[in-house]
Every structure is written in C-alpha cells, then in structure tokens.
Design an enzyme around this catalytic site. Structure first.
Site, short mmCIF file in Angstrom:
data_model
loop_
_atom_site.label_atom_id
_atom_site.label_comp_id
_atom_site.label_asym_id
_atom_site.label_seq_id
_atom_site.Cartn_x
_atom_site.Cartn_y
_atom_site.Cartn_z
N LYS A 1 0.73 -1.78 0.06
CA LYS A 1 0.00 -0.32 0.03
C LYS A 1 0.63 1.50 0.13
CE LYS A 1 -3.78 2.36 2.88
NZ LYS A 1 -4.71 2.41 4.02
N GLU B 1 10.44 -4.72 4.53
CA GLU B 1 10.10 -6.51 4.57
C GLU B 1 10.11 -6.05 3.07
OE1 GLU B 1 8.45 -4.42 7.23
OE2 GLU B 1 9.23 -6.39 9.07
N GLY C 1 -5.28 -1.92 4.94
CA GLY C 1 -4.57 -2.35 4.64
C GLY C 1 -4.90 -3.90 4.85
N ARG C 2 -5.47 -4.42 6.12
CA ARG C 2 -6.32 -5.96 6.47
C ARG C 2 -7.54 -5.80 5.65
NH1 ARG C 2 -5.25 -2.49 10.34
NH2 ARG C 2 -6.76 -1.76 11.68
N GLU D 1 -5.23 -6.49 14.56
CA GLU D 1 -4.38 -5.44 14.27
C GLU D 1 -5.53 -4.26 14.11
OE1 GLU D 1 -0.84 -4.51 11.24
OE2 GLU D 1 -2.13 -4.84 10.32
N HIS E 1 -5.37 -33.35 17.00
CA HIS E 1 -4.65 -33.95 17.66
C HIS E 1 -3.38 -33.29 17.66
CE1 HIS E 1 -6.59 -37.68 15.68
NE2 HIS E 1 -7.04 -37.17 14.68
N LYS F 1 8.90 -0.73 14.06
CA LYS F 1 9.81 -0.78 12.98
C LYS F 1 11.28 0.78 13.21
CE LYS F 1 5.90 -1.23 10.06
NZ LYS F 1 4.71 0.12 9.06
O1 F6P Z 1 2.93 -3.08 9.46
C1 F6P Z 1 1.45 -3.42 9.85
C2 F6P Z 1 0.80 -2.53 8.16
O2 F6P Z 1 0.77 -1.04 8.37
C3 F6P Z 1 -0.39 -3.24 8.10
O3 F6P Z 1 -1.64 -2.66 8.27
C4 F6P Z 1 0.11 -3.90 6.18
O4 F6P Z 1 -0.68 -4.49 5.94
C5 F6P Z 1 1.04 -4.55 6.50
O5 F6P Z 1 2.27 -3.42 7.55
C6 F6P Z 1 2.30 -4.09 4.97
O6 F6P Z 1 1.51 -2.54 4.95
P1 F6P Z 1 1.70 -2.23 2.79
O7 F6P Z 1 1.33 -2.33 2.30
O8 F6P Z 1 2.22 -0.84 3.16
O9 F6P Z 1 3.19 -2.23 2.92
#
Ligand code: F6P
Length: 533
Positions: A218, A224, A275-276, A361, A392, A501
């Site tokens: 987003k 990452e 995002g979610r 979240e 199990h 972060k």
């Molecule tokens: O760190 C949490 C978050 O902001 C989530 O809410 C989001 O889904 C995820 O990181 C990834 O964010 P982006 O889509 O901006 O890379």
C-alpha cells in the site's frame, strides 16, 4: 462532516445489565448450561441459527440465552452501531486518527447497482461516492484485463507476490482457498518475510523469462517488501532478465514510488482501503490471475451480498452484528481471552493467519476514540489450524484445559474432490468436536471427565467458491467492525506496529558497529551475542 460521538459500551445501562446477568448465581453466567438449554427449548437450534448470504451460522451452542441476547442488541443500539455502520457506508471519515474514510466495501459494489439506484433516496448517500466508485471500476477493469493477459501468457509460469501483512495474508489465503478454481500451469509464490531464506528458496526454482513479480505494498515503503523487491530485481537482472515492464508490476497507493523504483506496470488503490481490508483492491491481483475475471467478480459479488446484509438487516437478524456481540459478551462479561478458528477444509489453512491480522490489528487497541485508556479488554487472541489436524494437537486443552476457549468451526458441505469416504469423515469430526465440547463426558471421573458446556459457533458454506469465500470474509470484517464499534475504538488504524519499525532501524547499523550506547541491558547483551563469532 464530523463523526458524532457515540457512547462507549461500558457507558450504557445495557452493559451494567449484562454484568449483572453474567454474575447471576455467583458463578460465571449463573447456572446456564447448554445441555439444559437444549433440553428445555426444542426450538433453540432454530432460534439461534440463521442464514446470511452464502453462509449458514449455528450460534445455538454458545453460552447465551434470549435475555442476554436481547441485552446485547440493546447494547449495540445504545452504542450507535447502526449509525456508525451507516457512517462507514456513507464514506464519512470514521478512521479519525488518520482522518480517512473506510471504503473497502466500495471495492465490491457493482457499477450498475449504483447507476440503477441513482434516483432512489436510499442511495443518496452513495451519490457522494460516485467519483470513488468510478475510480474503483476503472482500476478493476484494467487490473482484470491485465490478469486475463497474464493468464493467456504461457511464458509466465510463476507469479511471485512480494508483500507483507495485508499485502500478503489475504491474497495468499484466497489463492490457496480457491485452488480448485485456479488456472492450471501457473504456480503462485508468496514472499513476505525479510528473512532472505524465504525469497532465496523461491528464486532457486525460477527463471526470469517465466516469472512475474508483483510488488504489493500500500505504502511502497515497508522495509521487508522493499528489501525483497530490490533483491528480486537484482536477481532478475543478474539472471539476464531485461523487460521490467513485462516481469514486474506494482500494486500500491504510492504509484510515484513504484515508478521511481523502476516499475512502469502499476495498479493503484486509495488511502481509504486499509491494508488488512485490501484483498478486494489491486492487492487482489494474484487472486484475479489465479481464478480469472469472472471468478474475481464472483468473489466481489459474494462480499457485496454480505455488505448488503450487514447494511440492511435488523440487528436481531444481522449475522456480523450477532457474531461481534458474542465476541463482546465472551471477552468482557465471561472473561474469555481467545477464540480458536477451526476450518474443516484444508484449503482454508491460511484463514486463521488472515483472521489474526483482521481481528488483532483492527481491535487490538487500549484507548477509545478520544484516546482515553479503556477499563475493559478488547480483541481476543485468535489462533487455530485446520481440522482435523488441530484435534491431534491442542483440542485436548479445548476439552479439558482450565480455560474456556470459544471455537469457531468453518465447514463446507460439498467437497471438490471425489475421493470416497473422506468428506463424511471430515464433517463427522467437525460435528463431533462441537458436540463433545458441549455435551462433555460428565459421568466419567478424574482424567476421563469432560466438563462440557464449552461454546462453539458453526459456520457452514454450501461450497467453497469465490462467492462464498467473499461472503465469509466480508462477514468477518463486519463482525470485527461491530465489536470495535461497541468498544468505542478505532478499528482502522494500527499505530502499535510503528515503534518496532523505528527501533529496528536504530538497531540494524549497531549489528555492524557493535555500538550499544543507550540500549537497555538485555538488548545490548543480545547485540553482542549476535555479533560474537
Ligand atoms: O506494519 C503493519 C502494516 O502497516 C499493515 O497494516 C499492512 O497490512 C502491512 O504493514 C503492509 O503494509 P504495506 O502494504 O504498506 O507494505
């Protein structure tokens, strides 16, 4: 328009009445016992179950009676859950800490529904969103045309989604869930972790000329994802790949950053998609490539049907509201701190992980909308594995442990395979576990004693299809909305992820320099351990 203040759950008389009900008889929820409830009321199953679009829900094995349920509806009414819901659908900026509207539901609204209702008063609210809806459909059409082109491109055998959190969990869960609808001949990979092992393990099986990388973020700033995207590009160019426009696409609200990165094939979305809640947007491109345009439109249609149910059904017959209120009842009045998700369908194996982000979240908040610390608990811990595997592993604790954990079964009536015997055995196990939790084994003593009276919800889909999956997920979104609304929190921000972060950015160079100035003793000690040869 300012969002009106609504009373928080604990500021209502209904909350106090629920407290009294939960303590009646000096025990947790008095003498209520599911076995007695069924024995005295032959209509209990009918009274506490309901159909919603694509989903049948049996709530009858929950620790709840008519009086409690009535109080919970009263609680929702007093907290203004309906007004809050209407404000969301009308595009008001209910995400107050980020000053954003919450419009993921618009992503599944059909273009023609808007046009055909244009004259009606009922839709006057949506007229304010005409521009947004047009943008949604323009992007959707472009994305689906692209997905079709990728599906027809036999040279592309591997699609690698690079993203994390909402840019990974939803698409990954849905592509797995809809495997039966997926085009043969293409493999889908999901790389989320900054741990290079994950990307390296995928890359070693790929060839640049056969690979499409989707960089899903987003913000297009997430550490990452940016790290993995850079490594993917380096690998692509290092292996002789040249055509970035064909082999990389970006799914983002930050198209400028994607272009700066060197990606010219981009699909955008908007800050009003959390995002979610983003798998319905361009973030859903892996799903669209997997199941095609018609499948993706069905997925959206299933979710839209659930949106309409949530938007229009009275509280008493509103399934997301009923589930959200049960969550409040269990968390705040019966003291249960977690919920176990038991999908009795192996294709739903990533559903628990997806729901963890959605619930925890969204509702893992400790202050209300005004920033005041809450005197009660919010999001339960969500966890689980597909059945029958969980049986199990940890079901022992669900049956005989000291904590009561409400279980949410998700089952599918019709299988998509023709292996004889399996599906009946699977469904029998789902029913038996729910039955055992409730009925127990009270005539046995000691280690063989099962107390029973343990609650569960049973969600049933006719088939696992794009439409039913869409409806199931929208149901879960709106249930999280409903409990968050009663709790008076902002379910649409996530400030709690920021501190880690920032600290990671501070620590990373110290791993090279060894400088532990200003660090606490434990972090400093571990830093030196990690540096030691
Ligand atoms: O760190 C949490 C978050 O902001 C989530 O809410 C989001 O889904 C995820 O990181 C990834 O964010 P982006 O889509 O901006 O890379």
């Amino acid at each position: 328009m300012a969002v009106p203040t609504r009373p928080r759950g604990d500021q209502t008389a209904a909350w106090r009445a629920l407290q009294d009900a939960s303590r009646a008889g000096g025990r947790n929820f008095g003498d209520f016992d599911l076995r007695d409830a069924f024995a005295t009321d032959p209509q209990r199953f009918a009274a506490f179950s309901q159909s919603a679009p694509h989903v049948f829900a049996d709530l009858s094995k929950n620790l709840i009676d008519d009086a409690t349920q009535a109080l919970l509806f009263e609680l929702a009414r007093r907290c203004g859950v309906e007004a809050h819901r209407d404000a969301m659908f009308a595009g008001e900026k209910i995400n107050t800490t980020e000053q954003r509207a919450v419009l993921h539901h618009l992503l599944r609204k059909p273009a023609q529904a808007h046009a055909s209702h244009a004259q009606s008063a009922i839709n006057s609210e949506a007229n304010g969103l005409t521009h947004e809806l047009a943008q949604v459909h323009a992007t959707l059409d472009a994305m689906l045309a692209y997905a079709q082109a990728v599906r027809l491109d036999a040279a592309i055998t591997d699609v690698v989604n690079i993203g994390i959190g909402g840019s990974d969990l939803g698409p990954q869960m849905a592509v797995l869930a809809l495997d039966e609808f997926t085009l043969p001949g293409k493999r889908f990979h999901f790389v989320s972790n900054v741990d290079g092992h994950e990307l390296a393990a995928v890359l070693k099986h790929l060839r640049p000329q056969n690979t499409l990388f989707l960089i899903a973020s987003k913000t297009f700033t997430t550490a990452e994802t940016m790290t993995n995207a850079q490594s993917a590009r380096r690998w692509f160019e290092g292996q002789g790949g040249t055509d970035m426009a064909r082999h990389f696409a970006a799914l983002t609200t930050n198209v400028a950053a994607a272009r700066e990165f060197g990606i010219t094939t981009t699909f955008g979305f908007w800050d009003w998609v959390g995002g979610r809640y983003s798998l319905w947007s361009a973030i859903g491109l892996p799903i669209a490539i997997a199941i095609g345009e018609a499948g993706f439109r069905d997925f959206l249609a299933g979710a839209h049907a659930m949106d309409e149910h949530f938007r229009t059904a009275p509280l008493q017959r509103n399934l997301p509201v009923r589930l959200g209120l049960l969550d409040v009842w269990y968390r705040n009045f019966l003291g249960f701190t977690s919920r176990s998700i038991a999908p009795y369908h192996s294709a739903l194996k990533r559903l628990p992980a997806y729901l963890q982000q959605l619930e925890m979240e969204s509702n893992g908040k400790r202050v209300d909308l005004q920033g005041q610390a809450l005197p009660f608990g919010t999001a339960p811990v969500l966890w689980g594995e597909p059945g029958t595997n969980g049986q199990h592993a940890y079901f022992q604790m669900l049956h005989q442990g000291t904590d009561v954990v409400p279980v949410e079964f998700v089952a599918v009536r019709k299988p998509m395979h023709d292996l004889p015997g399996h599906h009946d055995r699977l469904l029998a196990n789902a029913l038996a576990q729910a039955q055992a939790l409730m009925v127990g084994q009270v005539d046995a003593g000691g280690h063989r004693h099962f107390p029973g009276n343990r609650p569960s919800t049973f969600l049933l889909l006719e088939e696992l299809t794009p439409a039913s999956l869409g409806a199931l997920l929208a149901l879960q979104e709106h249930r999280v909305f409903s409990s968050g609304s009663v709790w008076g929190i902002n379910s649409f921000d996530q400030w709690g992820v920021e501190l880690g972060k920032v600290l990671a950015r501070d620590i990373e160079p110290r791993l090279q320099s060894g400088d532990s100035t200003g660090l606490d003793g434990s972090t400093a000690g571990l830093l030196q351990k990690l540096r030691a040869k």
